[in-house]
Design an enzyme around this catalytic site. Structure first.
Site, PDB file in Angstrom:
ATOM      1  N   TYR A  92     -14.484 -54.908  35.924  1.00 29.04           N
ATOM      2  CA  TYR A  92     -13.945 -53.660  36.445  1.00 29.04           C
ATOM      3  C   TYR A  92     -15.095 -52.750  36.848  1.00 29.04           C
ATOM      4  O   TYR A  92     -15.980 -52.474  36.034  1.00 29.04           O
ATOM      5  CB  TYR A  92     -13.076 -52.964  35.394  1.00 29.04           C
ATOM      6  CG  TYR A  92     -12.454 -51.692  35.907  1.00 29.04           C
ATOM      7  CD1 TYR A  92     -11.392 -51.733  36.811  1.00 29.04           C
ATOM      8  CD2 TYR A  92     -12.936 -50.450  35.514  1.00 29.04           C
ATOM      9  CE1 TYR A  92     -10.821 -50.575  37.302  1.00 29.04           C
ATOM     10  CE2 TYR A  92     -12.366 -49.279  35.992  1.00 29.04           C
ATOM     11  CZ  TYR A  92     -11.314 -49.354  36.896  1.00 29.04           C
ATOM     12  OH  TYR A  92     -10.750 -48.197  37.384  1.00 29.04           O
ATOM     13  N   HIS A 133     -10.293 -49.004  41.096  1.00 30.04           N
ATOM     14  CA  HIS A 133      -9.275 -48.093  41.617  1.00 30.04           C
ATOM     15  C   HIS A 133      -9.952 -47.038  42.485  1.00 30.04           C
ATOM     16  O   HIS A 133     -11.050 -46.571  42.170  1.00 30.04           O
ATOM     17  CB  HIS A 133      -8.523 -47.398  40.477  1.00 30.04           C
ATOM     18  CG  HIS A 133      -7.665 -48.321  39.697  1.00 30.04           C
ATOM     19  ND1 HIS A 133      -8.125 -49.025  38.599  1.00 30.04           N
ATOM     20  CD2 HIS A 133      -6.376 -48.695  39.870  1.00 30.04           C
ATOM     21  CE1 HIS A 133      -7.148 -49.778  38.122  1.00 30.04           C
ATOM     22  NE2 HIS A 133      -6.075 -49.595  38.872  1.00 30.04           N
TER      23      HIS A 133
END
Length: 176
Positions: A92, A133
């Protein structure tokens, strides 16, 4: 200590065409953690916790500071996540940013390439995908990641409840 320098040619229009500059990626260490904290304060509207910075010190090649002519101008910080019922992990990207005056010089691309290259080389455990994101109105970031092979896989409503623009897109790049 100055990080190793890599000579590059600047291809932006506001600089002389053949101007040379030094770009280097450096490890994040307890000695430069303050630089990373300051960068993140300037680059992102989020206040990161002490545990975030502790974890950054433990991810090795998946957290880097980038230097431009020996000045710290950006950073990337990732974390690995276990994938249930698999021997692989996901990576991530928590932060990737470059100070505004140093954008469009290829520095963000250099950091992202470093992360992707190391994810592809990772074997124990392997990295299955890289994801992150991006706020839905951040068109510059969306185009940047798409240019580097990431695809929007999901719209996450109310992902950033503390901001005016609350929704985000999840972007992924499959590695293995």
């Amino acid at each position: 200590m100055t990080p190793p320098a890599i000579m590059s040619n600047n291809s932006t229009e506001d600089k002389p065409k053949n101007a040379a500059f030094r770009v280097g990626l450096g490890d994040i260490t307890p000695n430069n953690l303050g630089q990373l904290k300051r960068l993140n304060t300037v680059l992102f509207p989020v206040v990161y916790t002490a545990s975030f910075y502790k974890n950054v010190l433990d991810v090795g090649e998946f957290a880097k500071i980038i230097y431009f002519n020996d000045v710290c101008v950006g950073a990337v910080c990732c974390r690995t996540e276990v994938v249930e019922k698999s021997s692989a992990q996901n990576l991530y990207i928590a932060t990737l940013g470059v100070l505004a005056p140093y954008r469009r010089l290829g520095l963000g691309s250099k950091m992202l390439k470093h992360i992707v290259d190391h994810a592809e080389l990772s074997t124990t455990p392997s990295i299955a995908k890289i994801y992150l994101h991006v706020q839905e109105d951040n068109e510059e970031a969306l185009e940047f990641y798409k240019k580097h092979g990431f695809e929007v896989t999901e719209k996450c409503e109310n992902y950033y409840p503390q901001f005016d623009v609350k929704d985000a897109f999840k972007l992924e790049k499959i590695i293995s």
